[in-house]
Design an enzyme around this catalytic site. Sequence first.
Site, PDB file in Angstrom:
ATOM      1  N   SER A  89       0.828  -1.204   0.000  1.00 10.44           N
ATOM      2  CA  SER A  89       0.000   0.000   0.000  1.00 10.44           C
ATOM      3  C   SER A  89       0.868   1.264   0.000  1.00 10.44           C
ATOM      4  CB  SER A  89      -0.966  -0.002   1.190  1.00 10.44           C
ATOM      5  OG  SER A  89      -0.256  -0.103   2.413  1.00 10.44           O
ATOM      6  N   ASN A  90       1.952   1.264   0.750  1.00 13.05           N
ATOM      7  CA  ASN A  90       2.849   2.427   0.730  1.00 13.05           C
ATOM      8  C   ASN A  90       3.542   2.569  -0.627  1.00 13.05           C
ATOM      9  OD1 ASN A  90       2.420   3.424   3.336  1.00 13.05           O
ATOM     10  ND2 ASN A  90       3.822   1.918   4.208  1.00 13.05           N
ATOM     11  N   LEU A 136      11.297  -6.274   4.453  1.00 14.13           N
ATOM     12  CA  LEU A 136      11.609  -6.925   5.716  1.00 14.13           C
ATOM     13  C   LEU A 136      12.942  -7.667   5.755  1.00 14.13           C
ATOM     14  CD1 LEU A 136       8.038  -8.182   6.577  1.00 14.13           C
ATOM     15  CD2 LEU A 136       9.188  -6.090   7.299  1.00 14.13           C
ATOM     16  N   ILE A 162      19.357  -4.935   4.674  1.00 12.73           N
ATOM     17  CA  ILE A 162      19.967  -4.479   3.431  1.00 12.73           C
ATOM     18  C   ILE A 162      21.459  -4.820   3.444  1.00 12.73           C
ATOM     19  CG2 ILE A 162      20.386  -2.474   1.943  1.00 12.73           C
ATOM     20  CD1 ILE A 162      17.406  -3.379   2.309  1.00 12.73           C
ATOM     21  N   ASN A 165      14.330   4.630   3.935  1.00 16.02           N
ATOM     22  CA  ASN A 165      13.489   3.632   4.571  1.00 16.02           C
ATOM     23  C   ASN A 165      12.301   4.352   5.206  1.00 16.02           C
ATOM     24  OD1 ASN A 165      12.343   1.491   5.881  1.00 16.02           O
ATOM     25  ND2 ASN A 165      14.075   1.085   7.232  1.00 16.02           N
ATOM     26  N   HIS A 213       9.870   2.858   6.870  1.00 19.04           N
ATOM     27  CA  HIS A 213       9.306   2.126   8.009  1.00 19.04           C
ATOM     28  C   HIS A 213       9.337   3.021   9.234  1.00 19.04           C
ATOM     29  CE1 HIS A 213       8.596  -0.853  11.091  1.00 19.04           C
ATOM     30  NE2 HIS A 213       8.177  -1.651  10.149  1.00 19.04           N
TER      31      HIS A 213
END
Length: 122
Positions: free
Chosen positions: A15-16, A87, A90, A104, A106
């Site tokens: 969704s993001n 998830l 990196i 990022n 998140h």
Amino acid sequence: MPTYRLAIFASGSGSNAEVIARYFHVNPEIACVLIVSNKSDAYVLERARQLNIPSFVCPKNEFQNGKELMEVLRHHNVTHVVLAGFLLLIPQYLIQAFPNRIVNIHPALLPKYGGKGMYGMR
């Protein structure tokens, strides 16, 4: 050709990733040119298809190696990476390939602040 060419990495529903891609769709300087997921069944891949954005599935073992992923990123002339609910940790090769060009989105620092049912100790 846009100056900034984004690859959006996502592991789940995306969704993001969709919001980011739609936001920049009308911007002549920034384009989402690739969606990358580590899961072949992630819904983000369907969102990419609906948005006519190429996608690439990079399983965890390939992600750690990175050879094929880096070829795909070069093929799409990616200049920046956006982590939108991705998830996996990196790897150093990706950080070196995109110095100061990885964002990022998140909202928490993992694994310490993953929240209930998230990835804290898992």
